[in-house]
Design a protein around this motif. Structure first.
Motif, mmCIF file in Angstrom:
data_model
loop_
_atom_site.group_PDB
_atom_site.id
_atom_site.type_symbol
_atom_site.label_atom_id
_atom_site.label_comp_id
_atom_site.label_asym_id
_atom_site.label_seq_id
_atom_site.Cartn_x
_atom_site.Cartn_y
_atom_site.Cartn_z
ATOM 1 N N GLY A 142 0.696 -1.249 0.105
ATOM 2 C CA GLY A 142 -0.141 0.162 -0.017
ATOM 3 C C GLY A 142 0.925 1.184 -0.073
ATOM 4 O O GLY A 142 2.099 1.310 0.247
ATOM 5 N N SER A 143 0.125 2.598 0.004
ATOM 6 C CA SER A 143 0.791 3.529 -0.226
ATOM 7 C C SER A 143 2.162 3.737 -1.126
ATOM 8 O O SER A 143 3.059 4.262 -0.810
ATOM 9 N N MET A 144 1.841 3.012 -2.154
ATOM 10 C CA MET A 144 2.833 3.133 -3.228
ATOM 11 C C MET A 144 3.579 4.411 -3.627
ATOM 12 O O MET A 144 4.767 4.293 -3.898
ATOM 13 N N GLU A 145 2.602 5.421 -3.527
ATOM 14 C CA GLU A 145 3.034 6.630 -4.119
ATOM 15 C C GLU A 145 3.941 7.414 -3.166
ATOM 16 O O GLU A 145 5.051 8.255 -3.864
ATOM 17 N N LEU A 146 4.156 6.658 -2.064
ATOM 18 C CA LEU A 146 5.254 7.211 -1.176
ATOM 19 C C LEU A 146 6.795 6.860 -1.830
ATOM 20 O O LEU A 146 7.738 7.661 -1.529
ATOM 21 N N ALA A 147 6.796 5.727 -2.277
ATOM 22 C CA ALA A 147 8.094 4.985 -2.756
ATOM 23 C C ALA A 147 9.086 6.064 -3.494
ATOM 24 O O ALA A 147 10.362 6.318 -3.033
ATOM 25 N N PRO A 148 8.613 6.675 -4.508
ATOM 26 C CA PRO A 148 9.463 7.261 -5.320
ATOM 27 C C PRO A 148 9.817 8.731 -4.437
ATOM 28 O O PRO A 148 11.052 9.282 -4.414
ATOM 29 N N LYS A 149 8.833 9.205 -3.560
ATOM 30 C CA LYS A 149 8.952 10.381 -2.865
ATOM 31 C C LYS A 149 10.140 10.233 -2.157
ATOM 32 O O LYS A 149 11.095 11.135 -1.553
ATOM 33 N N VAL A 150 10.265 9.090 -1.156
ATOM 34 C CA VAL A 150 11.511 8.995 -0.251
ATOM 35 C C VAL A 150 12.623 8.340 -0.669
ATOM 36 O O VAL A 150 13.217 7.680 0.127
ATOM 37 N N GLY A 151 12.654 8.065 -2.232
ATOM 38 C CA GLY A 151 13.749 7.389 -2.576
ATOM 39 C C GLY A 151 14.033 6.130 -2.678
ATOM 40 O O GLY A 151 14.933 5.452 -2.848
ATOM 41 N N LEU A 152 12.829 5.109 -2.123
ATOM 42 C CA LEU A 152 12.914 3.907 -2.311
ATOM 43 C C LEU A 152 12.719 3.129 -3.664
ATOM 44 O O LEU A 152 13.360 2.142 -4.015
ATOM 45 N N SER A 153 12.255 3.930 -4.553
ATOM 46 C CA SER A 153 12.337 3.428 -6.025
ATOM 47 C C SER A 153 12.392 4.533 -6.883
ATOM 48 O O SER A 153 12.055 5.862 -6.497
ATOM 49 N N HIS A 154 12.448 4.253 -8.298
ATOM 50 C CA HIS A 154 12.633 5.463 -9.212
ATOM 51 C C HIS A 154 11.121 5.524 -9.711
ATOM 52 O O HIS A 154 10.754 6.790 -10.205
ATOM 53 N N VAL A 204 -4.601 3.243 -11.790
ATOM 54 C CA VAL A 204 -4.673 4.608 -11.969
ATOM 55 C C VAL A 204 -6.208 4.706 -12.400
ATOM 56 O O VAL A 204 -6.705 4.319 -13.445
ATOM 57 N N ASP A 205 -7.165 5.450 -11.556
ATOM 58 C CA ASP A 205 -8.567 5.751 -11.796
ATOM 59 C C ASP A 205 -8.679 7.029 -12.320
ATOM 60 O O ASP A 205 -8.523 7.502 -13.649
ATOM 61 N N THR A 206 -8.881 8.086 -11.477
ATOM 62 C CA THR A 206 -8.832 9.339 -11.892
ATOM 63 C C THR A 206 -7.374 10.123 -11.807
ATOM 64 O O THR A 206 -7.255 11.179 -12.642
ATOM 65 N N GLY A 207 -6.459 9.555 -11.155
ATOM 66 C CA GLY A 207 -5.215 9.820 -11.337
ATOM 67 C C GLY A 207 -4.840 10.880 -10.254
ATOM 68 O O GLY A 207 -3.779 11.750 -9.991
ATOM 69 N N ASN A 208 -5.989 11.467 -9.448
ATOM 70 C CA ASN A 208 -5.879 12.430 -8.046
ATOM 71 C C ASN A 208 -4.935 12.135 -7.248
ATOM 72 O O ASN A 208 -4.124 12.975 -6.750
ATOM 73 N N THR A 209 -4.845 10.684 -6.806
ATOM 74 C CA THR A 209 -4.051 10.422 -5.823
ATOM 75 C C THR A 209 -2.453 10.434 -6.116
ATOM 76 O O THR A 209 -1.571 11.011 -5.362
ATOM 77 N N LEU A 210 -2.133 10.224 -7.615
ATOM 78 C CA LEU A 210 -0.800 10.288 -8.172
ATOM 79 C C LEU A 210 -0.488 11.955 -7.880
ATOM 80 O O LEU A 210 0.535 12.290 -7.564
ATOM 81 N N LYS A 211 -1.458 12.753 -8.532
ATOM 82 C CA LYS A 211 -1.004 14.194 -8.562
ATOM 83 C C LYS A 211 -0.876 14.626 -7.100
ATOM 84 O O LYS A 211 -0.008 15.556 -6.953
ATOM 85 N N ALA A 212 -1.914 14.292 -6.184
ATOM 86 C CA ALA A 212 -1.445 14.914 -4.724
ATOM 87 C C ALA A 212 -0.213 14.404 -4.199
ATOM 88 O O ALA A 212 0.395 15.233 -3.340
ATOM 89 N N ASN A 213 0.572 13.588 -4.733
ATOM 90 C CA ASN A 213 1.718 12.907 -4.320
ATOM 91 C C ASN A 213 3.053 13.395 -5.242
ATOM 92 O O ASN A 213 3.999 12.692 -5.131
#
Lengths: 320, 205
Positions: free
Chosen positions: B138-150, B156-165
């Protein structure tokens, strides 16, 4: 790890189950001998070239190791059928030959959740007859084997790989596309077929679409004849099924025709069949025609016809 | 007896009207209970409520005759030994590669966070891209932000969660929707019954 622990998918039979297995084995062998199917006991290990033939699925199922004395790659048999093809090819005869076997095999992965990686495969194979009577003979023997094991409420599902082959041979597909299309047919995924056909230009796109939904009773076969009118190879395959249908029409067996059935191993070429029972959630015995399998051994210029069936006796004997 | 496997949430809500059209209805009382096996108006049809990711396993092994599962779940599971008969066109979304920028995907070995390990491996294998996959739940969107992944691979449904992160959807892997799946043996031994329900549901799609 405890010393008593067995590897994943490896099991054993003890007590009543072992007795039930052995009793069934004896009864089956008596039945096969009575019907003229000669017993063969193929080796557990062979060179991979003769074990795998052209089947990629079988390749993935086979344990392999290097023969330190000669440097060649050996395999542990994961299916007996290619071995029977080798044995028959060695005889180099044109007459009808009938073989039966009950052998332990080993597979890298189990066929399904209820199977093990170490099934005991029982089966019978008939070589040298192109006649549909040969297919009927092995189907009858398969049904008789299950009856002997007290399996009832049997549903027989029959198809013919020849129909699919007759249209795919007209297409120019890469090996990846061929594998994907086979997989789509194996899962009868009409939605995925639509996606495949919209991405890949096929001459017979409409035929593939119709073939996938061709399943049901005897009427399926007449519908199929209309759809494949003019395709002589497909018509011949459907007419074979019509002959089988006529034979089984008064035998008290519930038969379903599934013309999209392809089987998991790629060597099948004609009529294919599986049996199901209301009390089991998987196919209990299956088989089909695989003409030309012996060609890999270089003995025959012409296709050597063959058909046969097999089942996991170890699995079934647990339910006797 | 016919058993249908469903998962709670969006799939259940969107499947109920389809089942109703095939004359299979579940009372409000049954739906609001904590029971995992629900009765329907047809005494020969039961509904079992399980996790979405477990639906293919229940159907594959014959614990349920029919199931409704997302294409994402089926691809990840492998879905061998079952028939995938209908696209129900519900719970639609896309499986996508997302990252903070397109440049993040330009790596010798791409590090990807996802719960869709098999789908991801297959997609990048076809592209000829070497990848290293970190499985997250879960909380996949966090991974690139904290340097865990590229990047991440996720639905993706609306894309709002991606955008918010601060992530952008960059590559489309496949369109996802719910599929009606059937156990192969059930499809043989209960052929008329299952085909009857399937054609009623299909006719109304």
């Amino acid at each position: 790890m405890s010393a008593w622990e067995l590897p994943d998918g490896i099991d054993e039979l003890t007590g009543d189950q072992a007795i039930a297995f052995e009793n069934s084995r004896r009864k089956l062998l008596d039945l096969y001998q009575e019907k003229g199917f000669g017993l063969v006991i193929p080796p557990m290990v062979e060179y991979v070239e003769s074990l795998l033939l052209t089947s990629e699925s079988l390749n993935l199922k086979t344990f392999k190791f290097l023969d330190s004395s000669g440097g060649r790659l050996l395999g542990i048999h994961a299916d007996i059928t290619p071995q029977i093809a080798r044995i028959d090819a060695k005889k180099s005869c044109n007459s009808v030959e009938k073989y039966c076997y009950i052998n332990a095999i080993l597979q890298t992965s189990a066929d399904d959740f209820y199977s093990t990686r170490s099934p005991i495969q029982a089966g019978a194979e008939l070589y040298g007859s192109e006649d549909i009577a040969a297919d009927i003979e092995v189907i009858e023997l398969m049904l008789e084997s299950l009856k002997l094991l007290s399996i009832d409420s049997i549903v027989l599902s029959i198809g013919n790989v020849g129909i699919f082959n007759s249209i795919i041979e007209q297409e120019d597909l890469t090996s990846e596309q061929y594998v994907l299309l086979r997989r789509i047919f194996q899962s009868r995924s009409a939605p995925d077929l639509n996606v495949f056909l919209s991405n890949t230009k096929l001459i017979n796109a409409d035929k593939f679409e119709k073939l996938m939904s061709l399943e049901g009773g005897s009427k399926t076969l007449t519908d199929a004849l209309t759809i494949f009118n003019g395709n002589s190879k497909a018509e011949r395959s459907i007419n074979d099924l019509i002959e089988i249908d006529e034979y089984f029409s008064n035998k008290g067996v519930e038969v379903i025709y599934d013309l999209a059935e392809l089987k998991s191993y790629e060597y099948h070429t004609g009529v294919v069949f599986s049996t199901y029972s209301k009390n089991f959630s998987k196919a209990l015995a299956q088989g089909g025609r695989y003409n030309g399998l012996g060609e890999s051994f270089g003995k025959y210029k012409n296709n050597r016809s063959a058909t046969g069936f097999s089942f996991d006796l170890k699995f079934l004997s647990q339910y006797i | 007896m016919l058993t249908i496997a469903l998962s709670k949430g969006r799939i259940l809500e969107q499947t109920l009207p389809l089942l109703k059209r095939a004359n299979i209805e579940i009372s409000e009382e049954e739906l609001s209970s904590r029971k995992l096996i629900l009765n329907t108006n047809n005494e020969n049809v039961k509904i079992i409520i399980i996790r979405a990711t477990d639906v293919p396993s229940f159907v594959q092994h014959g614990a349920a005759d029919i199931g409704i599962a997302g294409k994402d779940v089926l691809m990840e599971h492998g879905a061998v030994g079952l028939f995938e008969l209908l696209d129900l066109n519900i719970s639609k979304c896309s499986l996508m590669v997302a990252a903070t920028s397109k440049e993040m995907l330009d790596q010798q070995t791409l590090k990807i966070a996802t719960k869709y390990v098999n789908c991801t491996k297959q997609y990048f294998q076809q592209k000829g891209q070497q990848v290293e996959i970190i499985k997250l739940y879960g909380s996949m969107e966090l991974a690139p932000k904290v340097g865990l992944s590229h990047c991440i691979v996720d639905l993706v449904d609306t894309g709002n969660t991606l955008k918010a992160n601060g992530l952008k959807p960059l590559e489309h892997i496949i369109d996802i929707s719910s599929r009606l799946i059937v156990n192969v043996a059930s499809y043989r031994t209960k052929n008329k019954q299952i085909r009857g329900y399937v054609s009623k549901i299909k006719g109304k799609l």
